[in-house]
Design an enzyme around this catalytic site. Structure first.
Site, PDB file in Angstrom:
ATOM      1  N   TYR A 261      -1.455  -0.595  11.139  1.00  0.00           N
ATOM      2  CA  TYR A 261      -1.739  -1.221   9.832  1.00  0.00           C
ATOM      3  C   TYR A 261      -0.572  -0.987   8.867  1.00  0.00           C
ATOM      4  O   TYR A 261      -0.013  -1.928   8.315  1.00  0.00           O
ATOM      5  CB  TYR A 261      -3.044  -0.661   9.242  1.00  0.00           C
ATOM      6  CG  TYR A 261      -3.165  -0.924   7.764  1.00  0.00           C
ATOM      7  CD1 TYR A 261      -3.384  -2.212   7.284  1.00  0.00           C
ATOM      8  CD2 TYR A 261      -3.010   0.106   6.828  1.00  0.00           C
ATOM      9  CE1 TYR A 261      -3.464  -2.461   5.915  1.00  0.00           C
ATOM     10  CE2 TYR A 261      -3.096  -0.136   5.465  1.00  0.00           C
ATOM     11  CZ  TYR A 261      -3.317  -1.423   5.014  1.00  0.00           C
ATOM     12  OH  TYR A 261      -3.386  -1.678   3.664  1.00  0.00           O
TER      13      TYR A 261
ATOM     14  N   LYS B 185       2.297  -3.577   7.189  1.00  0.00           N
ATOM     15  CA  LYS B 185       2.475  -3.749   5.741  1.00  0.00           C
ATOM     16  C   LYS B 185       3.925  -3.411   5.350  1.00  0.00           C
ATOM     17  O   LYS B 185       4.524  -4.090   4.515  1.00  0.00           O
ATOM     18  CB  LYS B 185       1.511  -2.861   4.951  1.00  0.00           C
ATOM     19  CG  LYS B 185       0.045  -3.191   5.107  1.00  0.00           C
ATOM     20  CD  LYS B 185      -0.357  -4.532   4.532  1.00  0.00           C
ATOM     21  CE  LYS B 185      -0.331  -4.580   3.028  1.00  0.00           C
ATOM     22  NZ  LYS B 185      -0.836  -5.890   2.496  1.00  0.00           N
TER      23      LYS B 185
ATOM     24  N   THR C 270       0.831  -1.211   0.000  1.00  0.00           N
ATOM     25  CA  THR C 270       0.000   0.000   0.000  1.00  0.00           C
ATOM     26  C   THR C 270       0.861   1.256   0.000  1.00  0.00           C
ATOM     27  O   THR C 270       1.992   1.243   0.516  1.00  0.00           O
ATOM     28  CB  THR C 270      -0.901  -0.009   1.258  1.00  0.00           C
ATOM     29  OG1 THR C 270      -1.434   1.292   1.447  1.00  0.00           O
ATOM     30  CG2 THR C 270      -0.130  -0.379   2.520  1.00  0.00           C
ATOM     31  N   ASP C 271       0.292   2.353  -0.514  1.00  0.00           N
ATOM     32  CA  ASP C 271       1.018   3.634  -0.486  1.00  0.00           C
ATOM     33  C   ASP C 271       1.151   4.164   0.942  1.00  0.00           C
ATOM     34  O   ASP C 271       1.933   5.084   1.186  1.00  0.00           O
ATOM     35  CB  ASP C 271       0.328   4.668  -1.388  1.00  0.00           C
ATOM     36  CG  ASP C 271      -1.052   5.088  -0.886  1.00  0.00           C
ATOM     37  OD1 ASP C 271      -1.640   4.361  -0.058  1.00  0.00           O
ATOM     38  OD2 ASP C 271      -1.551   6.138  -1.336  1.00  0.00           O
ATOM     39  N   GLU C 272       0.389   3.580   1.890  1.00  0.00           N
ATOM     40  CA  GLU C 272       0.462   4.090   3.269  1.00  0.00           C
ATOM     41  C   GLU C 272       1.832   3.858   3.893  1.00  0.00           C
ATOM     42  O   GLU C 272       2.157   4.471   4.910  1.00  0.00           O
ATOM     43  CB  GLU C 272      -0.618   3.437   4.144  1.00  0.00           C
ATOM     44  CG  GLU C 272      -2.003   3.852   3.735  1.00  0.00           C
ATOM     45  CD  GLU C 272      -3.034   3.730   4.829  1.00  0.00           C
ATOM     46  OE1 GLU C 272      -2.672   3.596   6.011  1.00  0.00           O
ATOM     47  OE2 GLU C 272      -4.230   3.769   4.491  1.00  0.00           O
TER      48      GLU C 272
HETATM   49  P1  NAD Z   1     -10.403  -6.611   2.722  1.00  0.00           P
HETATM   50  O1  NAD Z   1     -10.345  -6.348   4.188  1.00  0.00           O
HETATM   51  O2  NAD Z   1     -11.618  -6.251   1.964  1.00  0.00           O
HETATM   52  O3  NAD Z   1     -10.152  -8.161   2.451  1.00  0.00           O
HETATM   53  C1  NAD Z   1      -9.129  -8.879   3.104  1.00  0.00           C
HETATM   54  C2  NAD Z   1      -9.377 -10.368   2.854  1.00  0.00           C
HETATM   55  O4  NAD Z   1      -8.279 -11.085   3.459  1.00  0.00           O
HETATM   56  C3  NAD Z   1     -10.662 -10.894   3.480  1.00  0.00           C
HETATM   57  O5  NAD Z   1     -11.321 -11.751   2.579  1.00  0.00           O
HETATM   58  C4  NAD Z   1     -10.186 -11.663   4.700  1.00  0.00           C
HETATM   59  O6  NAD Z   1     -11.043 -12.751   5.044  1.00  0.00           O
HETATM   60  C5  NAD Z   1      -8.813 -12.139   4.258  1.00  0.00           C
HETATM   61  N1  NAD Z   1      -7.879 -12.359   5.368  1.00  0.00           N
HETATM   62  C6  NAD Z   1      -7.571 -11.498   6.354  1.00  0.00           C
HETATM   63  N2  NAD Z   1      -6.687 -12.060   7.201  1.00  0.00           N
HETATM   64  C7  NAD Z   1      -6.439 -13.306   6.718  1.00  0.00           C
HETATM   65  C8  NAD Z   1      -5.618 -14.384   7.144  1.00  0.00           C
HETATM   66  N3  NAD Z   1      -4.871 -14.280   8.262  1.00  0.00           N
HETATM   67  N4  NAD Z   1      -5.600 -15.507   6.413  1.00  0.00           N
HETATM   68  C9  NAD Z   1      -6.376 -15.633   5.308  1.00  0.00           C
HETATM   69  N5  NAD Z   1      -7.186 -14.669   4.863  1.00  0.00           N
HETATM   70  C10 NAD Z   1      -7.208 -13.501   5.557  1.00  0.00           C
HETATM   71  O7  NAD Z   1      -9.102  -5.905   2.133  1.00  0.00           O
HETATM   72  P2  NAD Z   1      -8.888  -5.157   0.731  1.00  0.00           P
HETATM   73  O8  NAD Z   1      -9.274  -3.755   0.881  1.00  0.00           O
HETATM   74  O9  NAD Z   1      -9.442  -5.997  -0.328  1.00  0.00           O
HETATM   75  O10 NAD Z   1      -7.282  -5.202   0.652  1.00  0.00           O
HETATM   76  C11 NAD Z   1      -6.617  -6.309   0.070  1.00  0.00           C
HETATM   77  C12 NAD Z   1      -5.112  -6.053   0.070  1.00  0.00           C
HETATM   78  O11 NAD Z   1      -4.816  -4.873  -0.674  1.00  0.00           O
HETATM   79  C13 NAD Z   1      -4.530  -5.830   1.464  1.00  0.00           C
HETATM   80  O12 NAD Z   1      -3.281  -6.476   1.517  1.00  0.00           O
HETATM   81  C14 NAD Z   1      -4.357  -4.313   1.561  1.00  0.00           C
HETATM   82  O13 NAD Z   1      -3.296  -3.999   2.419  1.00  0.00           O
HETATM   83  C15 NAD Z   1      -4.031  -3.977   0.120  1.00  0.00           C
HETATM   84  N6  NAD Z   1      -4.408  -2.612  -0.306  1.00  0.00           N
HETATM   85  C16 NAD Z   1      -5.693  -2.162  -0.079  1.00  0.00           C
HETATM   86  C17 NAD Z   1      -6.049  -0.897  -0.536  1.00  0.00           C
HETATM   87  C18 NAD Z   1      -7.449  -0.361  -0.331  1.00  0.00           C
HETATM   88  O14 NAD Z   1      -7.699   0.818  -0.623  1.00  0.00           O
HETATM   89  N7  NAD Z   1      -8.417  -1.142   0.141  1.00  0.00           N
HETATM   90  C19 NAD Z   1      -5.104  -0.089  -1.206  1.00  0.00           C
HETATM   91  C20 NAD Z   1      -3.811  -0.586  -1.404  1.00  0.00           C
HETATM   92  C21 NAD Z   1      -3.481  -1.859  -0.958  1.00  0.00           C
HETATM   93  O1  DAU Z   2      -3.941   4.235   0.823  1.00  0.00           O
HETATM   94  C1  DAU Z   2      -4.259   2.877   0.731  1.00  0.00           C
HETATM   95  C2  DAU Z   2      -5.047   2.456   1.952  1.00  0.00           C
HETATM   96  O2  DAU Z   2      -6.344   3.030   1.807  1.00  0.00           O
HETATM   97  C3  DAU Z   2      -5.144   0.949   2.131  1.00  0.00           C
HETATM   98  O3  DAU Z   2      -3.857   0.442   2.356  1.00  0.00           O
HETATM   99  C4  DAU Z   2      -6.073   0.600   3.292  1.00  0.00           C
HETATM  100  O4  DAU Z   2      -6.244  -0.807   3.380  1.00  0.00           O
HETATM  101  C5  DAU Z   2      -7.417   1.249   3.046  1.00  0.00           C
HETATM  102  O5  DAU Z   2      -8.283   0.999   4.135  1.00  0.00           O
HETATM  103  C6  DAU Z   2      -7.250   2.749   2.840  1.00  0.00           C
HETATM  104  O6  DAU Z   2      -6.857   3.413   4.057  1.00  0.00           O
HETATM  105  P1  DAU Z   2      -7.496   4.816   4.515  1.00  0.00           P
HETATM  106  O7  DAU Z   2      -7.346   4.953   5.968  1.00  0.00           O
HETATM  107  O8  DAU Z   2      -7.000   5.915   3.660  1.00  0.00           O
HETATM  108  O9  DAU Z   2      -9.038   4.524   4.084  1.00  0.00           O
HETATM  109  P2  DAU Z   2     -10.429   4.832   4.807  1.00  0.00           P
HETATM  110  O10 DAU Z   2     -11.498   4.532   3.806  1.00  0.00           O
HETATM  111  O11 DAU Z   2     -10.535   4.201   6.140  1.00  0.00           O
HETATM  112  O12 DAU Z   2     -10.361   6.409   5.010  1.00  0.00           O
HETATM  113  C7  DAU Z   2     -10.179   7.289   3.923  1.00  0.00           C
HETATM  114  C8  DAU Z   2     -10.106   8.712   4.469  1.00  0.00           C
HETATM  115  O13 DAU Z   2     -11.398   9.060   4.978  1.00  0.00           O
HETATM  116  C9  DAU Z   2      -9.139   8.878   5.608  1.00  0.00           C
HETATM  117  O14 DAU Z   2      -8.543  10.170   5.536  1.00  0.00           O
HETATM  118  C10 DAU Z   2     -10.023   8.801   6.847  1.00  0.00           C
HETATM  119  C11 DAU Z   2     -11.330   9.389   6.364  1.00  0.00           C
HETATM  120  N1  DAU Z   2     -12.539   8.862   7.022  1.00  0.00           N
HETATM  121  C12 DAU Z   2     -12.728   7.516   7.046  1.00  0.00           C
HETATM  122  C13 DAU Z   2     -13.825   6.959   7.667  1.00  0.00           C
HETATM  123  C14 DAU Z   2     -14.017   5.462   7.735  1.00  0.00           C
HETATM  124  C15 DAU Z   2     -13.487   9.724   7.597  1.00  0.00           C
HETATM  125  O15 DAU Z   2     -13.316  10.961   7.548  1.00  0.00           O
HETATM  126  N2  DAU Z   2     -14.571   9.171   8.205  1.00  0.00           N
HETATM  127  C16 DAU Z   2     -14.783   7.839   8.298  1.00  0.00           C
HETATM  128  O16 DAU Z   2     -15.792   7.415   8.903  1.00  0.00           O
END
Ligand code: NAD
Ligand code: DAU
Length: 358
Positions: free
Chosen positions: A160, A164, A135-137
């Site tokens: 988190y 990562k 992730t970019d985080e």
């Molecule tokens: P999500 O929470 O929607 O899904 C995660 C999945 O992983 C779920 O199906 C869960 O059951 C499974 N899982 C969790 N822990 C596990 C374990 N110990 N063993 C087996 N399965 C397990 O997450 P997402 O948003 O789809 O993110 C997927 C990946 O992409 C993550 O690695 C996250 O860090 C990365 N990522 C997410 C974002 C975003 O914006 N959501 C951005 C960049 C990178």
């Molecule tokens: O940048 C990539 C990441 O983006 C991934 O690695 C993470 O898995 C994914 O969850 C996401 O992280 P963020 O913390 O950026 O996403 P989130 O949707 O939780 O929040 C987005 C922005 O919105 C953040 O600045 C927090 C804000 N927010 C979020 C929630 C849930 C609010 O203001 N109110 C809220 O209730």
């Protein structure tokens, strides 16, 4: 941009995808099966609160696909990887919600860091190529410092992102020490169908559909670079095919709307009033801005995002409108307990989100 054909070097081969029952993983499993006329996808997912086997119900009866319920941090997962002898492992499985990691960090270290190392060790035994979906985080908050390149130092701010970043370092160490074929991808914030309604965009859409308050942390001027999930998955597919071992590739759109700006845009699409917006206590350690430089992915992988944000957001709103039963099931009792603990004290009384509703 490549869409398959000659570039699908995994044609006829076996892929292990972890976390395939979650948001991004489920899109990736579908993409892989569309690209592979022959071959197999084995999905290792232990089904946490964020994973649903039924997210891939459309694949019922597809003999190229299997789901195995296993925790990636367990010995059983390593045994399974070794037994399957895959050609490649793509690791999406993770605890993914920053707010939850602020409350309870250990499950994040277990799944995201130990889980990744466990899979890396098993993949090395079978000679499988490994893609670590990061992730970019991991670059931390970028304020007035341009856009993070892949060689920027890691400065994670939450448990988190620290878990990562640690996994990225484990993957790079496996490449350095053992010459393991490892590629890392770092994408910005994803949005699209099947995203769990705890994350900003689906939470705001689903709350607004029920006329519930939309909780904005702090001033709402934090910036994220939102990308459609399909563009991210296309990037991971290209990294799997063409990424150089030991290399990192950023993916993003290059635009930076503020959180409050996005919520206003959603309200306009939904035809709901701005009075639903409620500023609440800020997230602890909240990163103000994420921004990545994606030129390397363009140059080396031929990747370019295809979905314009305005169009992707409209499509996403339509999907949540048409799939109310899907997200209502997820806003269950456990979700409501989480929501109450997390937002309860800051939201107006009686305004908690959750199942049932109208
Ligand atoms: P999500 O929470 O929607 O899904 C995660 C999945 O992983 C779920 O199906 C869960 O059951 C499974 N899982 C969790 N822990 C596990 C374990 N110990 N063993 C087996 N399965 C397990 O997450 P997402 O948003 O789809 O993110 C997927 C990946 O992409 C993550 O690695 C996250 O860090 C990365 N990522 C997410 C974002 C975003 O914006 N959501 C951005 C960049 C990178
Ligand atoms: O940048 C990539 C990441 O983006 C991934 O690695 C993470 O898995 C994914 O969850 C996401 O992280 P963020 O913390 O950026 O996403 P989130 O949707 O939780 O929040 C987005 C922005 O919105 C953040 O600045 C927090 C804000 N927010 C979020 C929630 C849930 C609010 O203001 N109110 C809220 O209730």
């Amino acid at each position: 941009m490549s869409s398959g054909g000659k570039q699908d070097i995994y044609q006829g081969m076996k892929l292990i995808v972890t976390g395939g029952c979650g948001f991004i993983g489920s899109h990736f499993v579908r993409l892989a099966l569309r690209r592979l006329r022959t071959g197999q996808v084995v999905n290792l997912d232990c089904l946490t609160y964020a994973g649903r086997g039924r997210n891939l119900a459309d694949l019922d009866g597809d003999r190229r696909y299997r789901h195995v319920r296993v925790d990636i941090a367990s010995p059983a997962a390593a045994e399974r990887v070794i037994k399957e002898k895959p050609d490649a492992v793509v690791n999406f499985a993770a605890e993914s919600h920053v707010d939850r990691s602020i409350r309870t960090a250990l499950p994040f270290l277990r799944a995201n860091t130990l889980g990744a190392q466990n899979l890396l060790d098993a993949a090395r035994e079978t000679g499988a190529r490994f893609v670590q979906v990061s992730t970019d985080e991991v670059y931390g908050s970028i304020e007035g410092r341009g856009r993070a390149r892949e060689d920027w130092p890691l400065r994670p701010s939450s448990a988190y992102s620290a878990s990562k970043a640690a996994a990225d370092l484990c993957a790079l160490a496996a490449h350095h020490t053992h010459g393991q074929e490892v590629v890392i991808t770092r994408c910005t914030n994803n949005y699209g169908p099947w995203q769990f309604p705890e994350k900003l965009i689906p939470l705001m859409i689903t709350n607004a559909l029920h006329d519930l308050p939309l909780p904005i942390y702090g001033d709402g001027l934090q910036k994220r670079d939102w990308i459609h999930v399909e563009d991210h998955c296309r990037g991971v597919w290209l990294a799997l095919q063409k990424g150089r071992a030991g290399q990192i590739y950023n993916f993003g759109m290059g635009s930076e709307p503020s959180n409050i700006g996005i919520v206003r845009q959603l309200l306009r699409i939904l035809g709901k009033p701005e009075s639903l917006i409620q500023h609440v206590k800020d997230r602890l350690g909240h990163d103000r801005r994420y921004a990545v430089d994606c030129r390397k992915a363009g140059r080396e992988l031929g990747w370019k995002p295809q979905v314009r944000f305005a169009e992707g957001l409209e499509r996403t709103v339509s999907w949540y409108r048409e799939n109310v039963r899907w997200w209502l099931k997820l806003k269950d009792r456990a979700f409501r307990e989480y929501y109450l603990k997390h937002y309860g004290s800051t939201l107006r009384q009686g305004a908690l989100g959750g199942g049932g509703g109208r």
